[in-house]
Each structure stands twice: as C-alpha cells, then as structure tokens.
Design a protein around this motif. Structure first.
Motif, PDB file in Angstrom:
ATOM      1  N   ASN A 694       0.821  -1.221   0.000  1.00 62.74           N
ATOM      2  CA  ASN A 694       0.000   0.000   0.000  1.00 62.74           C
ATOM      3  C   ASN A 694       0.854   1.269   0.000  1.00 62.74           C
ATOM      4  OD1 ASN A 694      -2.588  -1.344   2.238  1.00 62.74           O
ATOM      5  ND2 ASN A 694      -1.948  -1.972   0.213  1.00 62.74           N
ATOM      6  N   ASN A 695       1.885   1.305  -0.836  1.00 63.97           N
ATOM      7  CA  ASN A 695       2.739   2.479  -0.957  1.00 63.97           C
ATOM      8  C   ASN A 695       1.888   3.699  -1.323  1.00 63.97           C
ATOM      9  OD1 ASN A 695       4.561   4.477  -1.763  1.00 63.97           O
ATOM     10  ND2 ASN A 695       5.930   3.035  -2.775  1.00 63.97           N
ATOM     11  N   PRO A 696       1.827   4.725  -0.475  1.00 63.75           N
ATOM     12  CA  PRO A 696       0.962   5.877  -0.763  1.00 63.75           C
ATOM     13  C   PRO A 696       1.381   6.636  -2.013  1.00 63.75           C
ATOM     14  CG  PRO A 696       2.398   6.338   1.112  1.00 63.75           C
ATOM     15  CD  PRO A 696       2.552   4.880   0.804  1.00 63.75           C
ATOM     16  N   ASN A 697       2.640   6.521  -2.414  1.00 63.69           N
ATOM     17  CA  ASN A 697       3.103   7.199  -3.625  1.00 63.69           C
ATOM     18  C   ASN A 697       2.608   6.514  -4.894  1.00 63.69           C
ATOM     19  OD1 ASN A 697       4.530   9.115  -2.136  1.00 63.69           O
ATOM     20  ND2 ASN A 697       6.382   7.858  -2.075  1.00 63.69           N
ATOM     21  N   LEU A 698       2.139   5.291  -4.762  1.00 64.26           N
ATOM     22  CA  LEU A 698       1.659   4.538  -5.918  1.00 64.26           C
ATOM     23  C   LEU A 698       0.204   4.132  -5.728  1.00 64.26           C
ATOM     24  CD1 LEU A 698       4.790   2.273  -6.539  1.00 64.26           C
ATOM     25  CD2 LEU A 698       4.162   4.390  -7.705  1.00 64.26           C
ATOM     26  N   ARG A 699      -0.542   4.953  -5.064  1.00 65.65           N
ATOM     27  CA  ARG A 699      -1.957   4.685  -4.798  1.00 65.65           C
ATOM     28  C   ARG A 699      -2.808   5.398  -5.835  1.00 65.65           C
ATOM     29  NH1 ARG A 699      -2.678   6.117   0.949  1.00 65.65           N
ATOM     30  NH2 ARG A 699      -1.869   4.000   1.277  1.00 65.65           N
ATOM     31  N   ASN A 700      -3.834   4.710  -6.320  1.00 60.87           N
ATOM     32  CA  ASN A 700      -4.722   5.308  -7.314  1.00 60.87           C
ATOM     33  C   ASN A 700      -5.926   5.959  -6.648  1.00 60.87           C
ATOM     34  OD1 ASN A 700      -3.512   4.921  -9.815  1.00 60.87           O
ATOM     35  ND2 ASN A 700      -4.282   2.834 -10.014  1.00 60.87           N
ATOM     36  N   GLY A 701      -6.214   7.186  -7.053  1.00 62.31           N
ATOM     37  CA  GLY A 701      -7.466   7.812  -6.682  1.00 62.31           C
ATOM     38  C   GLY A 701      -8.562   7.368  -7.630  1.00 62.31           C
ATOM     39  N   GLY A 702      -9.764   7.903  -7.437  1.00 60.93           N
ATOM     40  CA  GLY A 702     -10.861   7.577  -8.340  1.00 60.93           C
ATOM     41  C   GLY A 702     -10.578   8.062  -9.749  1.00 60.93           C
ATOM     42  N   GLN A 703     -10.960   7.264 -10.734  1.00 63.03           N
ATOM     43  CA  GLN A 703     -10.687   7.583 -12.137  1.00 63.03           C
ATOM     44  C   GLN A 703     -11.973   7.504 -12.948  1.00 63.03           C
ATOM     45  OE1 GLN A 703      -7.035   5.448 -13.631  1.00 63.03           O
ATOM     46  NE2 GLN A 703      -7.114   4.546 -11.586  1.00 63.03           N
ATOM     47  N   TYR A 704     -12.171   8.480 -13.813  1.00 67.05           N
ATOM     48  CA  TYR A 704     -13.311   8.522 -14.732  1.00 67.05           C
ATOM     49  C   TYR A 704     -12.775   8.350 -16.146  1.00 67.05           C
ATOM     50  CZ  TYR A 704     -15.972  10.489 -10.811  1.00 67.05           C
ATOM     51  OH  TYR A 704     -16.581  10.695  -9.591  1.00 67.05           O
ATOM     52  N   LEU A 705     -12.991   7.183 -16.718  1.00 65.52           N
ATOM     53  CA  LEU A 705     -12.489   6.877 -18.058  1.00 65.52           C
ATOM     54  C   LEU A 705     -13.617   7.124 -19.050  1.00 65.52           C
ATOM     55  CD1 LEU A 705     -10.574   3.591 -17.201  1.00 65.52           C
ATOM     56  CD2 LEU A 705      -9.766   5.949 -17.102  1.00 65.52           C
ATOM     57  N   VAL A 706     -13.406   8.072 -19.942  1.00 66.36           N
ATOM     58  CA  VAL A 706     -14.444   8.546 -20.852  1.00 66.36           C
ATOM     59  C   VAL A 706     -14.045   8.225 -22.284  1.00 66.36           C
ATOM     60  CG1 VAL A 706     -15.801  10.533 -21.591  1.00 66.36           C
ATOM     61  CG2 VAL A 706     -14.900  10.424 -19.251  1.00 66.36           C
ATOM     62  N   ASP A 707     -14.923   7.529 -22.982  1.00 66.58           N
ATOM     63  CA  ASP A 707     -14.707   7.215 -24.392  1.00 66.58           C
ATOM     64  C   ASP A 707     -15.841   7.803 -25.219  1.00 66.58           C
ATOM     65  OD1 ASP A 707     -12.568   5.727 -23.476  1.00 66.58           O
ATOM     66  OD2 ASP A 707     -13.659   3.829 -23.561  1.00 66.58           O
ATOM     67  N   ALA A 708     -15.578   8.090 -26.489  1.00 65.22           N
ATOM     68  CA  ALA A 708     -16.601   8.730 -27.318  1.00 65.22           C
ATOM     69  C   ALA A 708     -16.385   8.442 -28.791  1.00 65.22           C
ATOM     70  CB  ALA A 708     -16.584  10.232 -27.081  1.00 65.22           C
ATOM     71  N   SER A 709     -17.491   8.439 -29.560  1.00 68.02           N
ATOM     72  CA  SER A 709     -17.366   8.348 -31.014  1.00 68.02           C
ATOM     73  C   SER A 709     -18.589   8.922 -31.692  1.00 68.02           C
ATOM     74  CB  SER A 709     -17.176   6.900 -31.476  1.00 68.02           C
ATOM     75  OG  SER A 709     -18.400   6.198 -31.415  1.00 68.02           O
ATOM     76  N   ALA A 710     -18.394   9.353 -32.943  1.00 73.09           N
ATOM     77  CA  ALA A 710     -19.476   9.758 -33.834  1.00 73.09           C
ATOM     78  C   ALA A 710     -19.267   9.026 -35.147  1.00 73.09           C
ATOM     79  CB  ALA A 710     -19.467  11.268 -34.050  1.00 73.09           C
ATOM     80  N   ASN A 711     -20.345   8.450 -35.687  1.00 70.31           N
ATOM     81  CA  ASN A 711     -20.228   7.552 -36.840  1.00 70.31           C
ATOM     82  C   ASN A 711     -21.291   7.872 -37.877  1.00 70.31           C
ATOM     83  OD1 ASN A 711     -18.489   5.208 -35.305  1.00 70.31           O
ATOM     84  ND2 ASN A 711     -20.096   6.024 -33.979  1.00 70.31           N
ATOM     85  N   VAL A 712     -20.911   7.792 -39.135  1.00 68.83           N
ATOM     86  CA  VAL A 712     -21.838   7.966 -40.252  1.00 68.83           C
ATOM     87  C   VAL A 712     -21.620   6.816 -41.218  1.00 68.83           C
ATOM     88  CG1 VAL A 712     -22.604   9.439 -42.130  1.00 68.83           C
ATOM     89  CG2 VAL A 712     -21.792  10.475 -40.001  1.00 68.83           C
ATOM     90  N   ARG A 713     -22.728   6.156 -41.621  1.00 69.61           N
ATOM     91  CA  ARG A 713     -22.638   5.028 -42.548  1.00 69.61           C
ATOM     92  C   ARG A 713     -23.434   5.334 -43.804  1.00 69.61           C
ATOM     93  NH1 ARG A 713     -24.117   0.625 -39.428  1.00 69.61           N
ATOM     94  NH2 ARG A 713     -26.319   1.126 -39.770  1.00 69.61           N
ATOM     95  N   PHE A 714     -22.772   5.204 -44.953  1.00 68.02           N
ATOM     96  CA  PHE A 714     -23.411   5.323 -46.249  1.00 68.02           C
ATOM     97  C   PHE A 714     -23.276   3.982 -46.960  1.00 68.02           C
ATOM     98  CE2 PHE A 714     -21.838   9.543 -45.144  1.00 68.02           C
ATOM     99  CZ  PHE A 714     -22.968  10.321 -45.303  1.00 68.02           C
TER     100      PHE A 714
END
Length: 761
Positions: A694-714
């Motif tokens: 539990n090294n505090p220097n290598l501890r992860n806080g909460g993370q929000y991973l956001v992905d996105a796309s816009a698509n057009v099909r012809f």
C-alpha cells in the motif's frame, strides 16, 4: 477541465474504444455450437451464451454474467481485453508493462494476479475459443474478429476448472460462413498510430467454408524518452489467421484454426518513484521531486537509459481444432484440442533511470497443449447436463540475466535458468434437474490433479570494472554456498482438489427469476519462478481455495425493453497466495520474491447490470459494483525485518470499493441507405491500492475513463471519429516496491483520438 466537469456534473461523454484492431464482422450463419443473439420484437437483443459450456439464454443462467453480443461489439472499437472491463461491475484489467506483447493483470471482485512470471498461474481465466490461456503474457489478446464476450464473476471451479478462482473472461470469434462476407478498416490516430485490418469468409464447397483475417499496427506510443530525446514506446504488430469449417454431414461439424502474431516494440517505459529513504535516491540521486511524482517529473516522460531499438519481441502461434457430433436425442459430444506457443525476448530497464542500476534480459519460451472431451445433454426434459474430461500440459523456460549496478563496483551480471512443467488432468460434470415447474436444482463438481516440476540453476556471476560488459575483473562460480542455486534434477510436487457447486433457480414468470448458489474455486500450488536461495527454489507453496455464497435475480420488463440483473455475494478465501519481497543475504541482489500461503480474506459486495432500449433510437446501459475486501488472517514478514507481524491492516490490491459504468448509443436514419450514431461511455474505477504494501506514492485515486465516437454510414461504408480516455486520467496500472531500494510504476495510456473508415461486403 473535462475531468472536473465529469466529476461535478456526471456529464455523459461520447464513447468509443481507442483503436480499430477490435471490430466484429456481421454475424455469420451459426449452428448449435455457435450461439447468436436475437432481437426481441421492439426490445433488446436476446443474448445467448455458452458460460456453462452449453447454449442457453444469459437470463436463464443462475450466476453473475455480463455479456457483449455481436451487435454490442459492432458499436465499439475495442483494442484488446482491457477494453472489456467497462462491460461488467467489479472488474479491473491493466497492462503491467513488465514484458513485451502485453502482460495482463485481470482482477474480478478483487481477485487476480499482476505477476509477469509464468510460474504464477492466473487467478482469472482468459478463455479464447474454448482454450484456456495459461500465462499472463499474451492474455491481453487483441480484439480481432470477436463475436461474443462473456464475463463470468466468481469462482468457476466446476466447468472451467483450473485457476479460475476470481472468474472467467470467455471470448469467442465468429465462425466461417458459406456466403461471401467480410470487413476492412483503416484507422489513423494520435501518436502517429496506423492500423489496418480485414476479415473475409466464403464457402469453398457445399460443406467447406474458409475464413481469413489479418491486422497490422504501428505507433510511436504515448511515452517520450528524455534520455534519448525521442519517442520511447514505438511498436509494430501484425497478425494473420485462418479457419476452416468442414461439415461432412448435418450431424458432424469440424473447425480448425491457426493464428500467428508478432509484436516488435521498444521495451515498456517504467518510471522510478523513489522516496528519500530509498537506496537509489540516497546513493544515486534518483529521487522523486515530490511524493507520487516520478523522478522524471512527468508520468509520460521517461529518463531510462534502456535500449530503444524495438529489441523487445513477442511471438504467438496458436492452433485450435474442434469437433462436434450430434448423437441425437438431445445428446452432443465435443472435442477441443488447443496448442499455444509463445516466444519472447526483452532487455528492460527496471530502475527506470539514466544509470544502469538494475536491468534484466528475459528471453522466455512457453508451450501449452490442452485436450477436452465433453458430453452434453440438452433439450427440454427435466434433466440436462455436461460431463467432461480435461488434460493440460505446459512447459516454460526463462534464461534470466540481471545487470546490477547498485551491488557491484561498478557492474555485475548474474544469470539464472528456470524450467518448469505442469501436467494436470480433471473430470467434471454439472447437471440441471427441474424439481417442479419453475424450480431447478443445479449440482456440479470437478476433481483436479496437478503435478509440477521446477529446475533452477544459477550461472556464474561476473564483476566488471566499468559499465561495459567486457573483460570481467572477477568471476564467482555457482555453488551451494552464498545462497546460489545449483540443481541437477528438478523438484516435483502434486496436489489434488475436489471443487463442488450447487444452486437453486426459481422462475417467477417468463421474464424474472431468482437464484442462490454456493461454489468453490481452486488455484494450484507451485514453485517460485525467480528464487535467490535454494529453499525458495525447492519448497513449493500450496493451492488456494475460495468459497462463494451468492444470491441474485434476473429480470426483463417493459415489453423486453429493459433488462436488470443483480447479485449479492460473500467469498471466503483460504490459503491465499501472496508475493513477498524478502531479504536474501549473500545473493547477487540481496533480495528475492517468494510466494507463500499467508492469509485468509473475505470479499463481499453487490452488483447490478442494466440495459434499456429507451426509444427506437436510444439505448442505454450501465452497471454498478460495490466490493468490501479485507484480510481476515495474515501473519508474515511483510517488512523484510525477519520478524513476522499481523498484516491484516493492509488493503487488498486492485479491489476498489466502487466501480460503475454508464453509456448510451443514439442512432438515426439520415437518408436512403444511410444512418448515423453517436455512442458514449463513462467508466468509474474507485480509489484502490496497486502495491502489496500500500505504498501511498503509488496509490490510485478515483478515475473517470471517458470514451466517445461519432459515426456515419453510407451504404456499406462507415466513417468514425473516436476518442479514448478523454478525461486524460493518469492512474497507475502497475506499481512495485523493492523495499528500501526503489519503486517503479507505469501509468495508463494517455488520451487519444483518431478517425476510422470501415468497409463491409
């Protein structure tokens, strides 16, 4: 700015995965051996899974399962197994960056393994086309031509058997089709990343079909190396695959496939995160400027002097053969042969600094062969079952060489050869019996026998007067004295285990059911893969077991437009295997890593999965997981002082209390033979530890991973603009402490975006 908007307002951003190595072809014609997902009238896809090695609706399975169907996958741009983590609650998947080709750290409900050594069996099974992948290296499978993904949470000790204490990620590809079908995609993204892939299938005769696919990818990577003043994570990847489907009769189906993949890359760039009391800071001035900040001052800037000439390689060859025969009267027999070989080489800078303090050269070879035979009885009768036999055979060799600048004057090299084998066999069965209308009893069991061997030999230690590996000033020959290991014959050990499962399922109506289950998971014992003393090399550690108590429900309502599933669980760990960094006086490094059976632990939590077709155009999905993971009994020498202490105060690694995802897809017609859609996903991973201490220097806080796309099909051409990690979260994916010497880590990939053009036919 963007991350803050998400945290404060929970704004839904548009989502798509970051690379185009992952996409699916249109669903091919399927047999009973290859399930499809059908769409309810005006509602959701009716997802069919093989989580219990039989074809059934996901909503009928009395267990915690999340699944991505072909229709779901067609809207995503997943790169590899890591991108499937957002599809299920209580799942964390990272690349440990400790080897070439991707080294998986797959955790389900806080249970998993983040070790690069092939002597350590995975705790979560990754199953690819019915073949279990027995090593962490190579388990981050590229998502090429994926037809279905199932995430099975909780121990799977009955049907999937060995080393599935945490769960299973079950991945299946599409079958060859007799009609000419295919898809091709070209992608360009940030960091000068180019990707091209294609898959095509057609019939050669009335009963013979073929499928071929290929992929190529090159990138400069998201790291900059300041020592060499150039990109620090360049890579090239290519893959080719072929499959044949032969159906000589309507009852017999035979499919064979062969895959070849190769990765050439710069060694992954690790970062030193050293405290003032660490040797590398005090003696070599490799100090973090502030707590949690790497010595380079930036999580994406490396100061490593390790070689950057794409000298790291990972080669994979895999052959799979399946035969299915319909015996009639609802009986079916299946045989699966799997063969996998990997060959890797890497010279990696683990001290992550501009001096040669600790580098390793790690060529390794792995080979596994599996045979599985099973008999299935399906149908609508009161009794259905699966009976099977399983045979496993694996062997790996590593020729490790250490380059040590902190223990010599000024450089010494030590080498060690390790060869380990594992032979395992098992018999298993699971049966459903309808006691009365709506009430079904499931009983299953597996008996497993493991036998492992290990042969370890240290090579001479060479001491050099300079940092150049030439003209040694002294040579120390291996002997039993001074902690060096010399073995003339391998040591052996064997274990056997019986793992039962029982559940009750009650159907409230056609759209709702509740269940309760108890299951046991098992992970085999073994021998340490990087010992420094003869005791650590020859004394095995024992298996671990996990008992899971679970209740849950599965429902569909609003005319099949809403699906809500949930579960609550309590898992009790016994003889939990733990890796400890301990002193090894008289050895070249003065330390060694040992695996011991040191602890028991409890894992409890709740999980929910939601999918809703809100309107004809709008579909939303989400999941929520809560996990409380705690050591109950843990007594060990965790601080390397020679004195064991009560270690139950430590938090379990990669076990965030909260995980959740929320996403949406909006699709609309924009003209004749044309449509457009946007899709988005926010995946939250709560604060969690990634180091054992539990090294505090290598501890992860909460993370929000956001992905996105816009698509057009012809017609049959689709143009997509996509992004991944748009909030630019920089959490650690690996952290490791060499107590009192140094610590190293690696961050998750940076924000990326690009454009893709897809052509189907």
């Amino acid at each position: 700015m963007l991350a803050g908007m998400i945290r404060n307002r929970f704004v839904l951003s548009l989502s798509v995965a970051s690379s185009a190595v992952a996409w699916t072809v249109p669903t091919y014609g399927q047999s009973a051996a290859s399930p499809v997902a059908e769409r309810n009238e005006g509602g959701l896809e009716d997802i069919v899974v093989t989580a219990r090695k039989r074809v059934e609706r996901m909503q009928d399975v009395p267990a915690s399962i999340s699944a991505l169907s072909a229709g779901d996958l067609a809207k995503r741009f997943d790169s590899d197994v890591r991108d499937f983590a957002d599809s299920s609650p209580n799942v964390v998947i990272d690349d440990t960056q400790q080897g070439p080709g991707g080294v998986a750290a797959v955790y389900i409900r806080g249970i998993g393994v983040a070790d690069v050594e092939k002597s350590v069996d995975p705790a979560v099974g990754v199953v690819f086309d019915d073949v279990y992948i027995g090593q962490s290296s190579g388990s981050l499978l590229k998502a090429i031509d994926i037809d279905r993904v199932e995430v099975l949470r909780g121990p799977q000790g009955t049907l999937f058997g060995r080393n599935a204490t945490g769960g299973v990620i079950n991945i299946a590809r599409s079958r060859p089709t007799y009609d000419l079908t295919g898809k091709a995609r070209v992608t360009y993204g940030k960091f000068d990343t180019w990707k091209a892939e294609a898959v095509a299938s057609t019939g050669l005769t009335d009963n013979l079909a073929v499928k071929v696919s290929g992929a190529y990818e090159k990138s400069d990577g998201y790291f900059y190396n300041r020592f060499y003043n150039q990109p620090g994570q360049r890579s090239e990847f290519y893959a080719v695959s072929g499959a044949l489907l032969f159906e000589p009769t309507t009852d017999l189906h035979i499919q064979v496939s062969y895959d070849h993949q190769k990765t050439k890359q710069d060694p992954p760039q690790l970062l030193a995160v050293n405290r003032p009391t660490d040797l590398f800071c005090a003696a070599y001035q490799q100090c973090s400027p502030s707590p949690g900040v790497p010595t380079s001052g930036d999580r994406y800037v490396s100061v490593s002097n390790g070689r950057l000439d794409k000298n790291a390689t990972f080669k994979l060859d895999m052959a799979i053969a399946k035969a299915t025969y319909d015996l009639g009267s609802d009986f079916q027999i299946d045989y699966i042969l799997g063969w996998l070989k990997t060959n890797e080489a890497i010279n990696q800078d683990f001290d992550a600094g501009p001096q040669t303090l600790y580098h390793t050269d790690r060529p390794a070879r792995w080979r596994q062969t599996t045979n599985e035979l099973r008999l299935t009885k399906g149908g609508n009768g009161p009794l259905t079952f699966v009976l099977g036999a399983y045979l496993w055979d694996s062997r790996y060799t590593i020729n490790l060489k250490n380059y040590i600048g902190f223990a010599g004057a000024p450089l010494l090299t030590s080498a060690q050869d390790v060869t380990q084998t594992n032979k395992s066999w098992a018999f298993y069965g699971e049966a459903d019996y309808k006691l009365v209308d709506g009430l079904t009893l499931t009983v299953g069991a597996r008996y497993t026998h493991d036998k492992k061997t290990s042969l370890v030999n240290d090579k001479p230690i060479f001491i050099y007067g300079t940092l150049v590996e030439a003209n040694p000033v002294a040579v120390i020959q291996p002997s039993l004295a001074g902690g060096q290991i010399v073995m003339t014959t391998p040591v052996k050990a064997s274990w056997s285990k019986f793992t039962p499962r029982i559940s009750l399922r009650y159907e409230l109506n056609n759209d709702a059911m509740v269940y309760a289950l108890w299951s046991r998971g098992y992970r085999g014992g073994g021998f340490n893969g990087r010992p420094s003393t003869i005791g650590a090399a020859t004394i095995p550690y024992n298996p671990e077991t996990l008992d899971n108590y679970e209740v849950g429900f599965k429902t569909e309502f609003a005319g099949g437009r809403v699906r809500l599933n949930g579960s609550a669980f309590l898992m009790k760990y016994k003889d939990m295997q733990q890796d400890l960094d301990v002193p090894a006086p008289g050895t070249s490094t003065g330390r060694e890593n040992r695996t011991i059976n040191a602890s028991s632990a409890d894992f409890k939590g709740v999980e929910f999965d939601l999918t809703a077709q809100v309107t004809r155009n709008l579909k939303v999905n989400g999941n929520l997981g809560y996990l409380d993971a705690k050591y109950k009994k843990f007594f060990g020498d965790i601080f390397s002082t020679g004195t064991p202490v009560d270690a139950t105060f430590l938090k379990i690694r990669r076990a965030p209390k909260w995980t959740w995802s929320f996403g949406a897809t909006y699709e609309t017609e924009i003209g004749d033979n044309a449509s457009a859609w946007i899709t988005g996903d926010v995946h939250y991973i709560g604060p969690h530890e990634i180091t054992f201490l539990n090294n505090p220097n290598l501890r992860n806080g909460g993370q929000y991973l956001v992905d996105a796309s816009a698509n057009v099909r012809f017609n049959k051409t689709t143009v997509s603009v996509f992004g991944q990690n748009l909030a630019n979260e920089k959490g650690w994916t690996i952290g490791y402490d060499v107590q009192g010497v140094w610590s190293y880590a690696a961050p998750r990939p940076r924000r990326t975006y690009g454009v893709a053009v897809t052509q189907t036919f």
